[in-house]
Design a protein around this motif. Structure first.
Motif, PDB file in Angstrom:
ATOM      1  N   ASN A   1      -6.839  -0.918   2.393  1.00 56.86           N
ATOM      2  CA  ASN A   1      -7.161  -0.218   3.605  1.00 56.86           C
ATOM      3  C   ASN A   1      -6.900  -1.019   5.040  1.00 56.86           C
ATOM      4  O   ASN A   1      -6.644  -0.544   5.895  1.00 56.86           O
ATOM      5  CB  ASN A   1      -8.515   0.535   3.710  1.00 56.86           C
TER       6      ASN A   1
ATOM      7  N   ARG B   1       0.968  -1.290   0.024  1.00 53.43           N
ATOM      8  CA  ARG B   1       0.023   0.035   0.072  1.00 53.43           C
ATOM      9  C   ARG B   1       0.786   1.383  -0.142  1.00 53.43           C
ATOM     10  O   ARG B   1       0.218   2.216  -0.643  1.00 53.43           O
ATOM     11  CB  ARG B   1      -1.017   0.278   1.216  1.00 53.43           C
TER      12      ARG B   1
ATOM     13  N   TYR C   1      -7.087   1.457  -2.118  1.00 57.84           N
ATOM     14  CA  TYR C   1      -8.354   1.403  -1.377  1.00 57.84           C
ATOM     15  C   TYR C   1      -8.649  -0.059  -0.671  1.00 57.84           C
ATOM     16  O   TYR C   1      -9.022  -0.251   0.325  1.00 57.84           O
ATOM     17  CB  TYR C   1      -9.648   1.935  -2.035  1.00 57.84           C
TER      18      TYR C   1
END
Length: 283
Positions: free
Chosen positions: A153, A110, A150
């Motif tokens: 997350n 990420r 996303y």
């Protein structure tokens, strides 16, 4: 450049009769029936780490000592490394080969993808208008990148075993020591699925069988996030802008965007048969 390579191979490795073939990132050297790859670096390469990782994989391509007993040869402020291609190992090319090298690593996908997003947002402004096919497609692929971020997350503090994986998953580079990295096992599995699509091989394999084989092995939420990640697009954009590579491959990828979307949805459907995935409207 070619003259330097000839002199290097003769003076440092004792090669006398050979032929060369220039590739984008390396030079292929043919010596009778043997094949070698010569890599040039601007800074001193991390040979020790690559050597350590390659020593864990059976039949991995091997580093060649020069006549001074070193893996790295320095000429005119450039660093050269010669790799010997170990023959006859195509049957080992698999996303289900697991070589553990670390008990616990932190998933950094990420943060890396956020860095890529920030980089592209700043970098694109400097090339906007110069490449119409990039102008027309970049918003779509930036959207996929943001979607991938996303989906991760919930994985900010995710840890797993570290395995030997590959920066680029393809048959040509699979056993290249400089292509080896440490990552979670989902990386190679996803990049293998992408490889099947990019090489137009996916219609000749049973995707359902591949997904079922990975049941209980892979964290499929990670698989889906990385599957959506368009790293292949951004790599080709980098090559075109920074290395002046041919544009045809990127244009082909852009033209196949809808086809890849269908491919991803099929994989997600197969995953949902054996794994409870989160429900997202875009999947």
């Amino acid at each position: 450049m070619i003259f330097i390579i000839y002199e290097l191979l003769k003076d440092y490795y004792g090669f006398t009769k050979f032929t060369l073939k220039n590739e984008k990132d390396y030079v292929i050297i043919f010596v009778k029936e043997k094949v070698f790859f010569l890599y040039r670096f601007e800074s001193f390469p991390n040979v020790e780490k690559c050597y350590f990782l390659s020593s864990k994989i059976p039949y991995c391509d091997s580093f060649v000592y020069n006549n001074q007993g070193n893996y790295v040869t320095t000429i005119e402020n450039h660093f050269y490394v010669l790799i010997y291609r170990v023959p006859g190992k195509n049957y080992l090319f698999s996303p289900f080969s697991f070589y553990q090298v670390d008990e616990k690593i932190s998933l950094n996908w990420r943060s890396l993808w956020i860095q890529r997003s920030d980089y592209m947002n700043s970098f694109y402004s400097s090339i906007q208008g110069k490449y119409p096919f990039i102008d027309e497609s970049i918003s779509y692929y930036m959207g996929l990148l943001e979607m991938s971020i996303y989906l991760l997350n919930d994985f900010d503090n995710y840890y797993d075993i570290g395995y030997i994986q590959h920066q680029v998953f393809d048959e040509e580079q699979y056993f290249n020591p400089f292509n080896l990295i440490v990552d979670v096992k989902e990386r190679d599995f996803v990049e293998y699925l992408k490889y099947l699509f990019l090489q137009n091989l996916y219609k000749n394999v049973d995707i359902s069988d591949i997904i079922q084989k990975g049941k209980g092995i892979f964290q499929y939420d990670l698989v889906i996030a990385r599957l959506i990640l368009p790293n292949y697009y951004f790599s080709l954009v980098d090559d075109i802008i920074l290395k002046k590579s041919d544009e045809s491959t990127l244009k082909e990828i852009i033209n196949r965007a809808e086809e890849y979307g269908i491919y991803v949805k099929k994989i997600v459907q197969e995953i949902s048969k054996c794994y409870v995935i989160k429900k997202y409207p875009f999947l």
